[in-house]
Write an enzyme that holds these catalytic residues in place. Structure first.
Site, PDB file in Angstrom:
ATOM      1  N   GLY A 174      69.878  45.841  33.961  1.00 48.97           N
ATOM      2  CA  GLY A 174      70.082  44.392  33.965  1.00 48.97           C
ATOM      3  C   GLY A 174      70.821  43.831  32.768  1.00 48.97           C
ATOM      4  O   GLY A 174      71.015  42.623  32.685  1.00 48.97           O
TER       5      GLY A 174
ATOM      6  N   TYR B 162      79.981  49.096  40.058  1.00 52.95           N
ATOM      7  CA  TYR B 162      79.854  48.278  41.268  1.00 52.95           C
ATOM      8  C   TYR B 162      81.231  47.814  41.769  1.00 52.95           C
ATOM      9  O   TYR B 162      81.392  46.676  42.214  1.00 52.95           O
ATOM     10  CB  TYR B 162      78.933  47.066  41.025  1.00 52.95           C
TER      11      TYR B 162
ATOM     12  N   GLU C 156      67.157  51.783  32.229  1.00 58.76           N
ATOM     13  CA  GLU C 156      67.997  52.409  33.275  1.00 58.76           C
ATOM     14  C   GLU C 156      69.150  51.456  33.617  1.00 58.76           C
ATOM     15  O   GLU C 156      69.168  50.849  34.684  1.00 58.76           O
ATOM     16  CB  GLU C 156      67.151  52.761  34.514  1.00 58.76           C
ATOM     17  N   CYS C 157      70.081  51.359  32.695  1.00 55.65           N
ATOM     18  CA  CYS C 157      71.219  50.458  32.898  1.00 55.65           C
ATOM     19  C   CYS C 157      72.291  51.146  33.734  1.00 55.65           C
ATOM     20  O   CYS C 157      72.496  52.358  33.632  1.00 55.65           O
ATOM     21  CB  CYS C 157      71.827  50.065  31.555  1.00 55.65           C
ATOM     22  N   GLY C 158      72.980  50.354  34.520  1.00 56.42           N
ATOM     23  CA  GLY C 158      74.135  50.845  35.266  1.00 56.42           C
ATOM     24  C   GLY C 158      75.387  50.152  34.760  1.00 56.42           C
ATOM     25  O   GLY C 158      76.226  50.727  34.085  1.00 56.42           O
ATOM     26  N   ARG C 159      75.466  48.856  35.066  1.00 58.93           N
ATOM     27  CA  ARG C 159      76.661  48.069  34.751  1.00 58.93           C
ATOM     28  C   ARG C 159      77.080  48.206  33.285  1.00 58.93           C
ATOM     29  O   ARG C 159      78.246  48.413  32.982  1.00 58.93           O
ATOM     30  CB  ARG C 159      76.354  46.587  35.037  1.00 58.93           C
TER      31      ARG C 159
ATOM     32  N   CYS D 131      91.909  40.757  56.813  1.00 60.36           N
ATOM     33  CA  CYS D 131      92.078  39.579  57.683  1.00 60.36           C
ATOM     34  C   CYS D 131      90.870  38.671  57.571  1.00 60.36           C
ATOM     35  O   CYS D 131      90.230  38.345  58.583  1.00 60.36           O
ATOM     36  CB  CYS D 131      92.251  40.030  59.117  1.00 60.36           C
TER      37      CYS D 131
HETATM   38  C1  LIG Z   1      65.812  49.738  40.227  1.00 57.41           C
HETATM   39  C2  LIG Z   1      67.113  49.515  39.542  1.00 57.41           C
HETATM   40  N1  LIG Z   1      67.285  49.987  38.295  1.00 57.41           N
HETATM   41  C3  LIG Z   1      68.448  49.822  37.623  1.00 57.41           C
HETATM   42  C4  LIG Z   1      69.519  49.142  38.197  1.00 57.41           C
HETATM   43  C5  LIG Z   1      70.773  48.983  37.414  1.00 57.41           C
HETATM   44  O1  LIG Z   1      70.969  47.639  37.120  1.00 57.41           O
HETATM   45  P1  LIG Z   1      72.180  47.173  36.195  1.00 57.41           P
HETATM   46  O2  LIG Z   1      73.401  47.789  36.719  1.00 57.41           O
HETATM   47  O3  LIG Z   1      72.128  45.690  36.313  1.00 57.41           O
HETATM   48  O4  LIG Z   1      71.867  47.641  34.800  1.00 57.41           O
HETATM   49  C6  LIG Z   1      69.370  48.613  39.496  1.00 57.41           C
HETATM   50  C7  LIG Z   1      70.450  47.854  40.109  1.00 57.41           C
HETATM   51  O5  LIG Z   1      70.364  47.257  41.138  1.00 57.41           O
HETATM   52  C8  LIG Z   1      68.143  48.810  40.177  1.00 57.41           C
HETATM   53  O6  LIG Z   1      67.964  48.340  41.427  1.00 57.41           O
END
Ligand SMILES: Cc1ncc(COP(=O)(O)O)c(C=O)c1O
Length: 405
Positions: free
Chosen positions: A229, A371, A264-267, A342
């Site tokens: 997040g 994403y 557990e970051c992604g973005r 379209c």
């Molecule tokens: C359970 C969980 N953990 C981690 C993430 C990664 O979130 P972010 O990319 O906002 O750090 C998500 C994204 O939807 C998620 O659903």
């Protein structure tokens, strides 16, 4: 821009026309994750949430630098296990079925993030059949107020986690699940929070709540997973102050020395390592407004339309126009950048002002590494897919995505 600019220019110059591509800079990604790890306190285990970008090259680059990977499906577990048999895997998601949990047990998942009483029952029964005990965290949908963010997954009525009030009914009954070792709690409540102070404040709430439940119900609490997040500023706002966040985490680590804190970051890990390049195929004026049509769009890069934002971009001009007919061009105008689908929803940036834009120029959308391709509906309208390129040691290494170990 964080991706190697000279190589982007070089790539554009080598393409004749109809260009659309993602370029991921693995050098930048490695440097970025090293910097994050240097700042995080040793008590914090950093997982990467692979839903943001699960390409093998990305996972392989991160593997030596992260504690583990957070996954939300069997497909994602398999992608992680294709690059490592032993790296810790945390398995989340609200829809874990019996067959998925069975396969997850075969694939040696490290932590199960359980989101309902039924998930506890399913996993407990499967693990008992196998004579195993498995480590689990309970994902909580808390009742305390959360700061505003682009997406909110909990702290309100959503499908995620176990409602805090139901959790309080469940915690005294954990002995009914002898094959589950409940080692902690999991919270992932929001996405794209740009404020370090409120993010650290949230972590403080999570740790306090988890400790309170542990003492109230005599649990052995060893891990609190505080989710992802952390936001990326796509517009002119200030970036998330990671150094300040880590200072506050350090303070929390002193207050809770017995706990491991997992993130557990992604973005925040992969957004900046990728760009999406797309050629302007036409420019027109309809009802008094300019529109530039791009060789690509939503089906490659759905993030701007899913968030309804103007995605940041840079124009890479191309001077040659090898045609006998006129080249559409605007100067100092406001224009909407549209994809080739379209649907009027295929918009990547609305009414932005450009000093010059011509058919044949290339728009480079920044911060497209997370994403981007991975949340897009690639085959809608059956247009060609973009090229996928990776930079490593300052050169392009491949145009193919491969999951080989
Ligand atoms: C359970 C969980 N953990 C981690 C993430 C990664 O979130 P972010 O990319 O906002 O750090 C998500 C994204 O939807 C998620 O659903």
């Amino acid at each position: 821009m964080t991706v190697n600019n000279a190589l982007i220019r070089d790539y554009i110059d080598r393409q004749n026309n109809e260009l659309s591509a993602f370029i991921y800079d693995l050098d930048y990604l490695e440097q970025h994750i090293r910097q994050l790890q240097q700042q995080l306190p040793a008590q914090v285990d950093c997982y990467y949430a692979i839903k943001a970008n699960n390409d093998a090259a990305i996972l392989q680059t991160l593997l030596p630098h992260v504690y583990g990977f957070e996954v939300a499906s069997i497909g994602e577990i398999e992608k992680v296990r294709a690059i490592s048999d032993s790296v810790p895997v945390a398995f989340g998601g609200p829809g874990k079925t019996l067959s998925e949990l069975r396969r997850a047990l075969e694939l040696n998942v490290t932590f199960y993030h359980l989101e309902s009483a039924l998930q506890l029952d399913r996993l407990n029964n499967l693990a008992m059949e196998l004579g195993k005990t498995v480590c689990c965290l309970l994902r909580v949908n808390p009742h305390f107020a959360l700061p505003k963010a682009t997406l909110q997954m909990a702290g309100q009525a959503t499908q995620f986690g176990i409602d805090e009030q139901q959790l309080l009914q469940l915690l005294p009954r954990l002995a009914e699940y002898p094959a589950l070792e409940i080692v902690g709690f999991h919270f992932h409540c929001l996405s794209n929070n740009l404020d370090a102070g409120t993010h650290a404040g949230l972590v403080r709430h999570y740790l306090a709540a988890a400790s309170q439940w542990a003492s109230q119900f005599s649990l052995k609490l060893s891990v609190v997973n505080v989710g992802g997040g952390i936001g990326v500023a796509y517009q002119a706002e200030p970036q998330f102050d990671f150094a300040r966040y880590c200072q506050q985490l350090t303070q929390l680590c002193h207050e809770y020395p017995q706990l491991r804190i997992a993130t557990e970051c992604g973005r925040y890990i992969t957004a900046q390592c990728g760009v999406y390049l797309t050629e302007v195929t036409d420019i027109k004026c309809n009802h008094g407004e300019y529109f530039a049509i791009l060789r690509g769009g939503n089906h490659h890069f759905r993030l701007p339309s899913s968030w309804q934002h103007n995605h940041p971009f840079t124009i890479f001009a191309r001077d040659s126009w090898p045609h006998s007919y006129p080249r559409p061009e605007i100067n100092g105008k406001t224009v909407t950048l549209c994809g080739e689908l379209c649907t009027p929803k295929d918009v990547l940036a609305k009414q932005v002002t450009v000093s010059q834009l011509r058919a044949g120029d290339v728009i480079v959308f920044n911060k497209a590494g997370a994403y981007g391709w991975h949340i897009s509906h690639h085959d809608f309208l059956s247009h060609p897919h973009p090229q996928r390129m990776y930079i490593k040691a300052q050169q392009f290494i491949t145009t193919e995505v491969s999951y080989a170990a």
